[in-house]
Design a protein around this motif. Sequence first.
Motif, PDB file in Angstrom:
ATOM      1  N   ASP A  20       1.200  -0.993  -0.091  1.00 47.36           N
ATOM      2  CA  ASP A  20       0.234   0.243  -0.370  1.00 47.36           C
ATOM      3  C   ASP A  20       0.832   0.724   0.099  1.00 47.36           C
ATOM      4  O   ASP A  20       2.516   1.094   0.044  1.00 47.36           O
ATOM      5  CB  ASP A  20      -1.133   0.175   0.647  1.00 47.36           C
ATOM      6  N   ARG A  21       0.300   2.701  -0.386  1.00 52.04           N
ATOM      7  CA  ARG A  21       1.068   3.790  -0.388  1.00 52.04           C
ATOM      8  C   ARG A  21       1.808   3.940   0.958  1.00 52.04           C
ATOM      9  O   ARG A  21       2.882   4.361   0.707  1.00 52.04           O
ATOM     10  CB  ARG A  21      -0.362   5.022   0.111  1.00 52.04           C
ATOM     11  N   VAL A  22       1.900   3.694   2.138  1.00 53.98           N
ATOM     12  CA  VAL A  22       1.996   3.818   2.830  1.00 53.98           C
ATOM     13  C   VAL A  22       3.806   2.774   3.644  1.00 53.98           C
ATOM     14  O   VAL A  22       5.110   3.097   3.287  1.00 53.98           O
ATOM     15  CB  VAL A  22       1.338   3.580   4.637  1.00 53.98           C
ATOM     16  N   GLU A  23       3.261   1.593   2.583  1.00 54.90           N
ATOM     17  CA  GLU A  23       4.478   0.869   2.250  1.00 54.90           C
ATOM     18  C   GLU A  23       5.606   1.201   1.620  1.00 54.90           C
ATOM     19  O   GLU A  23       6.584   0.604   1.816  1.00 54.90           O
ATOM     20  CB  GLU A  23       4.074  -0.445   2.192  1.00 54.90           C
ATOM     21  N   ARG A  24       4.413   1.633   0.411  1.00 51.18           N
ATOM     22  CA  ARG A  24       5.982   2.025  -0.483  1.00 51.18           C
ATOM     23  C   ARG A  24       6.471   3.574  -0.198  1.00 51.18           C
ATOM     24  O   ARG A  24       7.571   3.673  -0.828  1.00 51.18           O
ATOM     25  CB  ARG A  24       4.666   2.585  -1.495  1.00 51.18           C
ATOM     26  N   ALA A  25       5.557   4.235   0.345  1.00 54.08           N
ATOM     27  CA  ALA A  25       6.552   5.589   0.750  1.00 54.08           C
ATOM     28  C   ALA A  25       7.479   5.043   1.998  1.00 54.08           C
ATOM     29  O   ALA A  25       8.632   5.646   1.983  1.00 54.08           O
ATOM     30  CB  ALA A  25       5.964   6.357   1.906  1.00 54.08           C
ATOM     31  N   TRP A  82      -3.336   4.250   9.582  1.00 58.44           N
ATOM     32  CA  TRP A  82      -2.301   4.246   8.104  1.00 58.44           C
ATOM     33  C   TRP A  82      -1.483   2.638   8.123  1.00 58.44           C
ATOM     34  O   TRP A  82      -1.278   2.636   6.986  1.00 58.44           O
ATOM     35  CB  TRP A  82      -1.581   5.260   7.937  1.00 58.44           C
ATOM     36  N   GLY A  83      -0.902   2.346   8.947  1.00 53.21           N
ATOM     37  CA  GLY A  83      -0.288   1.858   9.114  1.00 53.21           C
ATOM     38  C   GLY A  83      -0.558   0.229   9.145  1.00 53.21           C
ATOM     39  O   GLY A  83       0.148  -1.631   9.263  1.00 53.21           O
ATOM     40  N   ARG A  84      -1.821  -0.114   8.831  1.00 57.81           N
ATOM     41  CA  ARG A  84      -2.328  -1.818   8.997  1.00 57.81           C
ATOM     42  C   ARG A  84      -1.586  -2.518   8.140  1.00 57.81           C
ATOM     43  O   ARG A  84      -1.066  -3.684   8.513  1.00 57.81           O
ATOM     44  CB  ARG A  84      -4.087  -1.341   8.765  1.00 57.81           C
ATOM     45  N   GLY A  85      -1.070  -2.051   6.576  1.00 57.12           N
ATOM     46  CA  GLY A  85      -1.310  -3.088   5.764  1.00 57.12           C
ATOM     47  C   GLY A  85       0.346  -3.315   6.100  1.00 57.12           C
ATOM     48  O   GLY A  85       0.830  -4.438   6.097  1.00 57.12           O
ATOM     49  N   LEU A  86       0.681  -2.525   6.447  1.00 59.48           N
ATOM     50  CA  LEU A  86       2.353  -2.569   7.001  1.00 59.48           C
ATOM     51  C   LEU A  86       2.675  -3.330   7.632  1.00 59.48           C
ATOM     52  O   LEU A  86       3.921  -4.850   8.695  1.00 59.48           O
ATOM     53  CB  LEU A  86       3.587  -1.701   7.118  1.00 59.48           C
ATOM     54  N   LEU A 198       6.346   0.802  -6.674  1.00 62.05           N
ATOM     55  CA  LEU A 198       6.678   1.921  -7.599  1.00 62.05           C
ATOM     56  C   LEU A 198       4.736   2.506  -7.440  1.00 62.05           C
ATOM     57  O   LEU A 198       4.410   2.723  -6.773  1.00 62.05           O
ATOM     58  CB  LEU A 198       6.211   2.323  -8.625  1.00 62.05           C
ATOM     59  N   GLY A 199       3.762   1.027  -8.141  1.00 65.39           N
ATOM     60  CA  GLY A 199       2.339   1.308  -7.900  1.00 65.39           C
ATOM     61  C   GLY A 199       1.522   0.491  -7.069  1.00 65.39           C
ATOM     62  O   GLY A 199       0.541   0.794  -6.710  1.00 65.39           O
ATOM     63  N   GLY A 200       2.146  -0.153  -6.726  1.00 70.97           N
ATOM     64  CA  GLY A 200       1.303  -1.361  -5.773  1.00 70.97           C
ATOM     65  C   GLY A 200       0.483  -2.069  -5.888  1.00 70.97           C
ATOM     66  O   GLY A 200       0.875  -3.440  -5.143  1.00 70.97           O
ATOM     67  N   ARG A 201       0.564  -2.495  -6.928  1.00 74.91           N
ATOM     68  CA  ARG A 201      -0.173  -3.312  -7.778  1.00 74.91           C
ATOM     69  C   ARG A 201       0.358  -5.128  -8.504  1.00 74.91           C
ATOM     70  O   ARG A 201       1.702  -3.889  -9.151  1.00 74.91           O
ATOM     71  CB  ARG A 201      -1.606  -3.477  -8.021  1.00 74.91           C
ATOM     72  N   ILE A 202       0.186  -5.322  -8.484  1.00 79.69           N
ATOM     73  CA  ILE A 202       0.980  -6.973  -9.017  1.00 79.69           C
ATOM     74  C   ILE A 202      -0.374  -8.123  -9.681  1.00 79.69           C
ATOM     75  O   ILE A 202      -1.365  -8.095  -8.794  1.00 79.69           O
ATOM     76  CB  ILE A 202       1.664  -7.391  -7.560  1.00 79.69           C
ATOM     77  N   SER A 203       0.278  -8.361 -10.944  1.00 78.12           N
ATOM     78  CA  SER A 203      -0.825  -9.514 -10.935  1.00 78.12           C
ATOM     79  C   SER A 203      -1.232 -10.445 -10.434  1.00 78.12           C
ATOM     80  O   SER A 203      -0.260 -10.888  -9.389  1.00 78.12           O
ATOM     81  CB  SER A 203      -0.395 -10.029 -12.745  1.00 78.12           C
ATOM     82  N   SER A 204      -2.792 -11.583 -10.523  1.00 76.34           N
ATOM     83  CA  SER A 204      -2.833 -11.695  -9.389  1.00 76.34           C
ATOM     84  C   SER A 204      -1.726 -13.497 -10.276  1.00 76.34           C
ATOM     85  O   SER A 204      -1.200 -14.771 -10.160  1.00 76.34           O
ATOM     86  CB  SER A 204      -3.827 -12.429  -9.513  1.00 76.34           C
ATOM     87  N   ALA A 205      -1.466 -13.782 -11.880  1.00 75.90           N
ATOM     88  CA  ALA A 205      -0.683 -14.494 -12.088  1.00 75.90           C
ATOM     89  C   ALA A 205       0.525 -14.603 -11.734  1.00 75.90           C
ATOM     90  O   ALA A 205       1.056 -15.185 -11.634  1.00 75.90           O
ATOM     91  CB  ALA A 205      -0.220 -14.220 -13.636  1.00 75.90           C
ATOM     92  N   TRP A 206       1.272 -13.028 -11.103  1.00 77.23           N
ATOM     93  CA  TRP A 206       2.519 -13.295 -10.492  1.00 77.23           C
ATOM     94  C   TRP A 206       2.575 -13.869  -9.258  1.00 77.23           C
ATOM     95  O   TRP A 206       3.305 -14.882  -8.802  1.00 77.23           O
ATOM     96  CB  TRP A 206       3.041 -12.087  -9.912  1.00 77.23           C
TER      97      TRP A 206
END
Lengths: 221, 259
Positions: A20-25, A82-86, A198-206
């Motif tokens: 998520d945004r916080v983790e990337r930041a 905001w840190g739930r994901g992290l 960078l963008g946060g998302r990844i394909s389910s194939a990955w």
Amino acid sequence: MGDPQLSGEQVRQRALLRFDRVERAVHWLNASLFLILVLTGAALYFTPLIALVGRRRLIEQVHLYVGLALPLPLLLGLAGSWGRGLRRDVGRINRWTEADMRWLRGLVDNAAGRRPSAPRPRLGKFNAGQKLNAAFVAGGGLVMLGTGALLRWYVPFPLSWRAGATFVHNWLAFMFVVVILGHIALALSDREALRSMLGGRISSAWAARHAPAWLEEASDQ
Amino acid sequence: MTEHAGPADELPVRGAGAEQPVPSPAGDGTQEPWSKPIGRRTVLSVLGLGALGTLFGSHLQSGISSALNAVHANGIASLLPGGGQFTIYTVTSGYPAAPADYTLRVGGLVQRPLSLPLAELQALPATRLTRNFQCVTGWEVADVHWVGVRLVDLAAHAGVNPAATAFQFRSFDGIYTESLTIQQAHQTGAIVAYSMLGAPVTREHGGPVRLYVPSMFGYKSIKWLSAIDLVARPQPGYWEQNGYPIDAWISGHPPVQAA
């Protein structure tokens, strides 16, 4: 949901939120501060660079304050709602499952040129290498902070501790550079994983390929 | 990270469940799901190793130094920590070059101010020392050979005014300064050195002329020495204005026997 590895184009197209945004930041702030520490550290350590850069007092101050600031992005990221994901990912990294141990054994088998002794483990969001890397960076970072602080505020400590702190700080810095270069090389070898930082998302194939148990967990929600 | 062991402990139950979606009965053997806080253990182990290294690393360091010196010829080893080598500091942009007409000035509260070209300094009675060079940050170079003129001899040569209590030093790098009391100059046997490591003092090491103060941390041994003034009240030196002790005794106190 059925087995994600057998699901069709629809699932393949779906993108999961990996960071998520916080983790990337936190990641990129960490990376920037770390880069400054490596550059200033090198300018304090290597004679040819010292000759080129000089200004020891200024470089020391930058190195000191950036070093003291290094834990702040992570601590701030963990602190609030905001840190739930992290926080959740820190929990994932902490806990090792049997699949992680099997993944490590597979790595050893592979390095030894043996065929894998066990079937491919169904990994969660992070593999054992990523977990080890994170734990090394966290523990090693605290050691760098402690030895660095001891070297800066050295007066109360015996000389042998200072010599020991210099020894640990220098060698651990070398190990950090090696580990981070490995981290960067692996990121460059998997551009999709790199893009997700960078963008946060990844394909389910990955996810189906690298983190099937996480894909299942995410699909269940 | 260790502070967050709490949430880390709570969350993985879910992660572990996801790894093994069908929980097997207890005692079922291989299929039993488990998860262990190996991340936290790794962090604590690294912390423990770091603490051990800080407490006992100075002993390890000497072993590594001799091992590295044995393979020193390949060049890589000289880049690694613990080679028992100098880390050569400068507070300005690079290592300053001496002016072609270098002279060492001795002035302030003296009867005969001196302006000594290198050859005249070298013509004065020389003192030879072999001592360790100890940096305040912890690294040490063993058995460095020094040749120079004792500071107190140089002062006597210029004739010290009774009002003087200390030496004030200036570097031709334009920034670095240091001081030493006359008493400390006697206690330490400090020398104005023009030879070091068996050769003329190199540019990086502060040539052509630098100070060497035995029994004190390296920051006292000012490099690129250009002027020595005898003064009644010394000013704190460059690093001392930035927090380092003015009395830079390595052992915390003056040596029992004067050098």
